[in-house]
Write an enzyme that holds these catalytic residues in place. Structure first.
Site, PDB file in Angstrom:
ATOM      1  N   GLU A 193       0.849  -1.186   0.000  1.00 24.78           N
ATOM      2  CA  GLU A 193       0.000   0.000   0.000  1.00 24.78           C
ATOM      3  C   GLU A 193       0.892   1.246   0.000  1.00 24.78           C
ATOM      4  OE1 GLU A 193      -3.905   1.607   2.447  1.00 24.78           O
ATOM      5  OE2 GLU A 193      -2.330   0.575   3.568  1.00 24.78           O
TER       6      GLU A 193
ATOM      7  N   LYS B  93     -10.165   0.458  -2.217  1.00 25.85           N
ATOM      8  CA  LYS B  93     -10.255   0.096  -0.800  1.00 25.85           C
ATOM      9  C   LYS B  93     -11.622   0.466  -0.220  1.00 25.85           C
ATOM     10  CE  LYS B  93      -7.617   0.702   3.514  1.00 25.85           C
ATOM     11  NZ  LYS B  93      -6.445   1.405   4.089  1.00 25.85           N
TER      12      LYS B  93
ATOM     13  N   CYS C   6      -4.990  -3.488   3.379  1.00 25.38           N
ATOM     14  CA  CYS C   6      -4.710  -3.053   4.750  1.00 25.38           C
ATOM     15  C   CYS C   6      -5.888  -3.266   5.706  1.00 25.38           C
ATOM     16  CB  CYS C   6      -4.253  -1.595   4.733  1.00 25.38           C
ATOM     17  SG  CYS C   6      -3.334  -1.086   6.220  1.00 25.38           S
TER      18      CYS C   6
END
Length: 281
Positions: A57, A130, A170
């Protein structure tokens, strides 16, 4: 949320092995410098036989301020970061997953935090934005991704000759329902920039849980070290097998995690403990 690819049985004609690599970085505020670092890691992993590679990321920009990435956001399909990923995938003939980069959105002060996948011909094969945005406050340490990131809405998985790959980024790691939405996958790829505080407490536990409950490989690729903006990321990039065993890991600093994924191992785990077939929800 509905997955883009439905729950299908494993393809018996799939290739038996895949060498996968996670490229851990400690990214800086300078895109050109980060792309040079990524180039060295990609070249090294390919020299070791990697066929699928993933970057962390924010691999291209870890700004001094959260809104630095807004200034550098790219229009989908155009920009130096996307051109870099396509060129490296095509140059080496590999699957390349660009952990995350900032893409344009209609909101003037925000980006989409997007993971882009390129096939061995350098063509874009998948894009995931995301979904879950990190928020954390403990003492003087605090983060709020909602201030600069617009949340994605759609789970994304894609197919390679080895099998099906699910994408996440994440903080998504904390939401197991996202991974169930993929159906049966052979590999989950999880680029991250976990903080040292939360990573030390939960990173490995959550990764191994996702591998065990989905009976698949997990390739976790992290930022790992002290950044110029003062943030410390946890690192600990790793490759985990369907039984939860860690095949390789890198604790801190730039480097490579690499190992072979085996369909025979997937079959062994899923046959001896057919939990995927026992699901009722």
């Amino acid at each position: 949320m509905n997955p883009r690819i439905s729950d299908l049985p494993a393809d018996p004609a799939a290739v038996p092995t895949l060498r996968a690599a996670a490229l851990q970085m400690v990214s800086t505020p300078r895109v050109d410098e980060n792309l040079r670092t990524a180039t060295g890691l990609i070249d090294e992993a390919v020299a070791q036989g990697a066929e699928l590679l993933a970057l962390p990321e924010y691999f291209a920009i870890m700004g001094m301020r959260d809104d630095d990435k807004v200034r550098l956001r790219e229009v989908d399909g155009h920009g130096p970061i996307q051109d870099f990923l396509a060129a490296k995938a095509r140059e080496h003939g590999v699957w390349l997953i660009g952990g995350s980069l900032p893409l344009w959105t209609e909101h003037p002060d925000k980006v989409l935090n997007s993971s882009l996948v390129y096939n061995p011909r350098g063509q874009r094969a998948a894009r995931y934005d995301k979904i879950h945005l990190f928020g954390f406050r403990q003492g003087t340490e605090h983060y709020d991704e909602r201030a600069t990131i617009e949340a994605g809405r759609q789970p994304v998985s894609f197919s390679i000759p080895f099998g099906r790959v699910g994408l996440s980024i994440c903080y998504d790691l904390r939401f197991p329902e996202l991974y169930r939405a993929f159906g049966v996958t052979e590999l989950l790829v999880i680029p991250a920039a976990f903080t040292e505080t939360t990573g030390r407490a939960h990173w490995e536990i959550l990764l191994r849980a996702r591998a065990i409950e989905n009976q698949c490989y997990v390739l976790a690729v992290a930022q790992g070290g002290r950044h110029e903006n003062g943030r410390e990321t946890h690192g600990n990039s790793m490759l985990i097998d369907p039984w939860g065993n860690i095949l390789d890991r890198k604790l801190k600093g730039p480097g490579i995690v690499i190992a072979d994924l085996e369909r025979a191992r997937l079959a062994e785990v899923r046959t001896s403990l057919p939990a995927l077939g026992h699901r009722v929800m």
